[in-house]
Design a protein around this motif. Structure first.
Motif, PDB file in Angstrom:
ATOM      1  N   ARG A   6       0.822  -1.217   0.000  1.00 31.77           N
ATOM      2  CA  ARG A   6       0.000   0.000   0.000  1.00 31.77           C
ATOM      3  C   ARG A   6       0.848   1.256   0.000  1.00 31.77           C
ATOM      4  NH1 ARG A   6      -5.121  -1.030   4.036  1.00 31.77           N
ATOM      5  NH2 ARG A   6      -5.969  -2.816   2.891  1.00 31.77           N
ATOM      6  N   LEU A   7       1.864   1.283   0.856  1.00 33.20           N
ATOM      7  CA  LEU A   7       2.698   2.487   0.950  1.00 33.20           C
ATOM      8  C   LEU A   7       3.585   2.677  -0.271  1.00 33.20           C
ATOM      9  CD1 LEU A   7       3.704   2.498   4.719  1.00 33.20           C
ATOM     10  CD2 LEU A   7       1.872   3.751   3.579  1.00 33.20           C
ATOM     11  N   ASN A   8       4.124   1.593  -0.809  1.00 35.23           N
ATOM     12  CA  ASN A   8       4.995   1.714  -1.981  1.00 35.23           C
ATOM     13  C   ASN A   8       4.235   2.059  -3.251  1.00 35.23           C
ATOM     14  OD1 ASN A   8       7.418   1.319  -0.688  1.00 35.23           O
ATOM     15  ND2 ASN A   8       7.394  -0.890  -0.979  1.00 35.23           N
ATOM     16  N   ASN A   9       2.928   1.850  -3.234  1.00 40.81           N
ATOM     17  CA  ASN A   9       2.120   2.154  -4.418  1.00 40.81           C
ATOM     18  C   ASN A   9       1.188   3.337  -4.207  1.00 40.81           C
ATOM     19  OD1 ASN A   9       2.911   0.072  -6.435  1.00 40.81           O
ATOM     20  ND2 ASN A   9       2.437  -1.236  -4.692  1.00 40.81           N
ATOM     21  N   PRO A  17       6.525   5.603  -4.701  1.00 41.80           N
ATOM     22  CA  PRO A  17       7.881   5.146  -4.406  1.00 41.80           C
ATOM     23  C   PRO A  17       8.292   3.972  -5.293  1.00 41.80           C
ATOM     24  CG  PRO A  17       6.746   5.627  -2.364  1.00 41.80           C
ATOM     25  CD  PRO A  17       5.722   5.723  -3.470  1.00 41.80           C
ATOM     26  N   ALA A  18       7.346   3.093  -5.617  1.00 42.29           N
ATOM     27  CA  ALA A  18       7.666   1.956  -6.494  1.00 42.29           C
ATOM     28  C   ALA A  18       8.086   2.438  -7.881  1.00 42.29           C
ATOM     29  CB  ALA A  18       6.466   1.012  -6.592  1.00 42.29           C
ATOM     30  N   GLN A  19       7.433   3.470  -8.387  1.00 40.39           N
ATOM     31  CA  GLN A  19       7.803   4.019  -9.689  1.00 40.39           C
ATOM     32  C   GLN A  19       9.205   4.636  -9.639  1.00 40.39           C
ATOM     33  OE1 GLN A  19       4.315   6.539  -9.981  1.00 40.39           O
ATOM     34  NE2 GLN A  19       3.690   5.477 -11.845  1.00 40.39           N
ATOM     35  N   ILE A  20       9.485   5.371  -8.596  1.00 40.20           N
ATOM     36  CA  ILE A  20      10.801   5.998  -8.455  1.00 40.20           C
ATOM     37  C   ILE A  20      11.886   4.914  -8.378  1.00 40.20           C
ATOM     38  CG2 ILE A  20      12.257   7.407  -6.928  1.00 40.20           C
ATOM     39  CD1 ILE A  20      10.074   9.005  -8.381  1.00 40.20           C
ATOM     40  N   PHE A  21      11.615   3.867  -7.637  1.00 40.97           N
ATOM     41  CA  PHE A  21      12.565   2.760  -7.521  1.00 40.97           C
ATOM     42  C   PHE A  21      12.802   2.115  -8.888  1.00 40.97           C
ATOM     43  CE2 PHE A  21      13.604  -1.708  -6.669  1.00 40.97           C
ATOM     44  CZ  PHE A  21      14.751  -1.543  -5.901  1.00 40.97           C
ATOM     45  N   ALA A  22      11.729   1.851  -9.614  1.00 38.97           N
ATOM     46  CA  ALA A  22      11.844   1.231 -10.944  1.00 38.97           C
ATOM     47  C   ALA A  22      12.631   2.127 -11.893  1.00 38.97           C
ATOM     48  CB  ALA A  22      10.461   0.924 -11.505  1.00 38.97           C
ATOM     49  N   GLU A  23      12.402   3.426 -11.812  1.00 44.11           N
ATOM     50  CA  GLU A  23      13.142   4.365 -12.669  1.00 44.11           C
ATOM     51  C   GLU A  23      14.630   4.310 -12.355  1.00 44.11           C
ATOM     52  OE1 GLU A  23      11.352   8.201 -12.107  1.00 44.11           O
ATOM     53  OE2 GLU A  23       9.418   7.509 -12.881  1.00 44.11           O
ATOM     54  N   GLY A  24      14.970   4.121 -11.086  1.00 43.09           N
ATOM     55  CA  GLY A  24      16.361   4.028 -10.694  1.00 43.09           C
ATOM     56  C   GLY A  24      17.047   2.767 -11.176  1.00 43.09           C
ATOM     57  N   ARG A  30       2.752  10.138  -4.023  1.00 41.12           N
ATOM     58  CA  ARG A  30       3.202  11.130  -3.036  1.00 41.12           C
ATOM     59  C   ARG A  30       3.379  12.481  -3.707  1.00 41.12           C
ATOM     60  NH1 ARG A  30       6.104   8.108   1.059  1.00 41.12           N
ATOM     61  NH2 ARG A  30       5.104   6.076   1.071  1.00 41.12           N
ATOM     62  N   LYS A  31       2.869  13.500  -3.071  1.00 39.90           N
ATOM     63  CA  LYS A  31       2.993  14.861  -3.592  1.00 39.90           C
ATOM     64  C   LYS A  31       4.459  15.230  -3.810  1.00 39.90           C
ATOM     65  CE  LYS A  31       1.769  19.634  -2.575  1.00 39.90           C
ATOM     66  NZ  LYS A  31       1.095  20.536  -1.620  1.00 39.90           N
ATOM     67  N   ASN A  32       5.313  14.886  -2.824  1.00 45.64           N
ATOM     68  CA  ASN A  32       6.729  15.255  -2.929  1.00 45.64           C
ATOM     69  C   ASN A  32       7.479  14.446  -3.991  1.00 45.64           C
ATOM     70  OD1 ASN A  32       6.717  12.905  -1.470  1.00 45.64           O
ATOM     71  ND2 ASN A  32       8.110  13.616   0.107  1.00 45.64           N
ATOM     72  N   LEU A  33       6.811  13.500  -4.622  1.00 43.81           N
ATOM     73  CA  LEU A  33       7.387  12.750  -5.745  1.00 43.81           C
ATOM     74  C   LEU A  33       6.661  13.102  -7.040  1.00 43.81           C
ATOM     75  CD1 LEU A  33       7.747   9.211  -4.081  1.00 43.81           C
ATOM     76  CD2 LEU A  33       9.523  10.957  -4.374  1.00 43.81           C
ATOM     77  N   ASP A  34       6.070  14.286  -7.077  1.00 49.17           N
ATOM     78  CA  ASP A  34       5.283  14.725  -8.238  1.00 49.17           C
ATOM     79  C   ASP A  34       4.179  13.724  -8.562  1.00 49.17           C
ATOM     80  OD1 ASP A  34       6.734  17.097  -8.609  1.00 49.17           O
ATOM     81  OD2 ASP A  34       8.254  16.026  -9.759  1.00 49.17           O
TER      82      ASP A  34
END
Length: 75
Positions: free
Chosen positions: A51-54, A65-72, A57-61
């Motif tokens: 739930r939290l990873n998906n 977090p899962a998307q940011i991780f995948a992009e990395g 988040r406003k501060n991630l535009d």
């Protein structure tokens, strides 16, 4: 289970304190301060993790977090 307590996220300073505090607040919705996590099975912990990873988040535009991780991980 908070980001500032273990070596697994030793560089949490790269994310900024606001994100750390926000995440701690989100975790507290599921597990109030002082909760004994050992009474929760792995399936409950995994569900909260999902739930939290998906959660956007406003501060991630408004990305997750899962998307940011995948992009990395992308080449």
């Amino acid at each position: 289970m908070t980001w500032d307590q273990g070596a697994e996220i030793a560089r949490h300073d790269l994310f900024g304190r606001g994100m750390n505090e926000n995440t701690n607040g989100l975790l507290r919705r599921y597990f109030p301060k002082g909760t004994d996590l050992s009474v929760h099975g792995p399936e409950v912990l995994r569900e909260v993790e999902e739930r939290l990873n998906n959660r956007p988040r406003k501060n991630l535009d408004w990305r997750t977090p899962a998307q940011i991780f995948a992009e990395g991980l992308a080449p």
